[in-house]
Motif scaffolding. Structure first.
Motif, short mmCIF file in Angstrom:
data_model
loop_
_atom_site.label_atom_id
_atom_site.label_comp_id
_atom_site.label_asym_id
_atom_site.label_seq_id
_atom_site.Cartn_x
_atom_site.Cartn_y
_atom_site.Cartn_z
N GLN A 41 0.74 -1.40 -0.15
CA GLN A 41 0.09 0.02 -0.18
C GLN A 41 0.91 1.17 0.04
OE1 GLN A 41 -2.47 -0.64 3.29
NE2 GLN A 41 -4.51 -1.22 2.21
N ASP B 183 -6.65 2.88 0.06
CA ASP B 183 -7.98 2.50 -0.33
C ASP B 183 -8.43 1.30 -1.00
OD1 ASP B 183 -6.99 3.66 -2.61
OD2 ASP B 183 -8.81 4.05 -3.37
N VAL B 184 -7.38 0.50 -1.09
CA VAL B 184 -7.74 -0.88 -1.70
C VAL B 184 -7.48 -1.82 -0.87
CG1 VAL B 184 -6.99 -2.27 -3.60
CG2 VAL B 184 -6.82 0.47 -3.91
N ASP C 51 1.19 3.85 -3.01
CA ASP C 51 0.48 5.16 -2.44
C ASP C 51 -0.96 4.97 -2.51
OD1 ASP C 51 0.56 7.36 -1.05
OD2 ASP C 51 0.39 8.65 -3.20
N ARG C 52 -1.50 3.81 -2.14
CA ARG C 52 -2.93 3.32 -2.19
C ARG C 52 -3.36 2.81 -0.93
NH1 ARG C 52 -5.68 2.99 -7.12
NH2 ARG C 52 -7.64 2.74 -5.87
#
Length: 54
Positions: free
Chosen positions: A23, A30-31, A27-28
């Motif tokens: 993550q 929200d997954v 740079d995520r």
């Protein structure tokens, strides 16, 4: 953890670490774990159906 019989935690702790690393890398935040693997791991991407021999 494994030697003390805490098998579930011994497996899930490294899995959470890999997920957090991925993550951060992409740079995520929200997954979810499964979708994160499907989107950003080349070995988890769906393959085309191959034709059988013959």
């Amino acid at each position: 953890m494994w030697s003390s019989g805490h098998y579930r935690e011994a497996v899930s702790a490294p899995a959470r670490a890999v997920n957090a690393f991925t993550q951060t890398k992409v740079d995520r935040r929200d997954v979810s774990e499964t979708n994160l693997s499907r989107r950003f791991s080349p070995w988890m991407r769906p393959r085309r159906a191959s034709r059988g021999c013959g």
